[in-house]
Scaffold this active site. Sequence first.
Site, PDB file in Angstrom:
ATOM      1  CE  LYS A   1      -3.162   2.691   3.122  1.00  0.00           C
ATOM      2  NZ  LYS A   1      -3.497   2.976   4.514  1.00  0.00           N
TER       3      LYS A   1
ATOM      4  CD  GLU B   1      -5.813   8.427  10.595  1.00  0.00           C
ATOM      5  OE1 GLU B   1      -5.245   7.190  10.901  1.00  0.00           O
ATOM      6  OE2 GLU B   1      -6.282   8.883   9.553  1.00  0.00           O
TER       7      GLU B   1
END
Length: 431
Positions: free
Chosen positions: A189, A234
């Site tokens: 990723k 976040e």
Amino acid sequence: MSTLPAPEAPSPTAGPTVVVRTVPLESADPLLAYLPADREHDDLVSWVRRGDGLVGWGTALTFEARAEGRFREAEAWWREISRHAVVRDEVGRPGSGLVCFGSFPFADDSAESARLVVPSTIVGRRDGHTWLTTVSLDPQLTLLERPSVAADPEPPRGVAFADGSVSPADYAHAVAEAVERIGAGEVDKVVLARDLVATASGPIDPRWLLRRLAERYENTWVFAVAGLVGATPELLVRRDQGLITSRVLAGTIRRTGDDDKDTALAGSLARSSKDLEEHEYAVRSVAEALAPHSSSMNVPEAPFVLHLPNVMHLATDVAAVSADDASSLTLAASLHPSAAVGGTPTARAVELIAELEHMDRGRYAGPVGWMDTHGDGAWGIALRSGAFAADDPSQITLYAGCGIVAGSDPESEVAESNAKLIPMRDALASD
């Protein structure tokens, strides 16, 4: 790393000695309403969520550091300031007394500096209790002047948007290249970002942006530090009296505005193998980074879907009990960059970002937050954000990024990045 020591009498050779006083403040006014008008964009700080948090203005002390040692140097500076501070705190709650606000560049080789700021005036609120803190280098500090609610900010005028360093076409090309590299086994990723430049006909009041973000995105932490403004969903890490928490977001789908359709989309997100894979990488990287500092840890088996006005995310809240005295900044440094903003394996993914992204992220996607003299504090990831131009208060560069895995489609990732730019774009609107 040892806990930041309690203040003691200053030594003659120590750096500047700050004098701090915190008193209760009877107020129900919104914290952001206290931020004064006619201040430079880098003279205001904020860390606010659902009405609680901290805001500040004025500058008592600042510190800058660059490159790989930026976290270590910032922590050392703060420990020295904390060691010799003279603090009278009549509130005794997390965030009262002496605190600093900070933001850090994403990359070791960024042209941007890490910033720590100690405001001269701070207003805080937690669990219905509000307080006022004054910080000064004057040893005679004894009186605190009650702050007043400021005049409402004016909206930006004549805002125009232009491609930044990475256009949508450039971004789609970078995503396609990243998918090829993933297919070749270089990484699992990689997170790629793009930018968008907004220019108004006159100076943009950061207070307007902060208020709009707080009103529309109550599940986020609305922040401002040294000209970096945004609303992050976040939480990289919070350390609060021995309890460590982190909110991991990875895996995103755009909302339609139709409740029935969005419910169905939330279900598809929770079952998406591509998004679940991306999320698993991010959770794993956080758990592995926190493990050396934790005596026990709770990592939920499955994520939940976090609903924001513009998008939905897969989310996991990781909780741990501290096993050592590492400060919140030390923990943030150990977590950065997580797979959520870098990739997996992280070291190679960050190299690939530098190769494919073709821009300096600056402090976008780096840690942003605050810390007290005991090392407690909260650090988010600077997402859904914009950085004011240093020499032009009418210009701000907006950033958004997406996690790229084997199943990523370039056009879909461009659309996702557009969705992630909406909070800042909408905050610049005057209606």
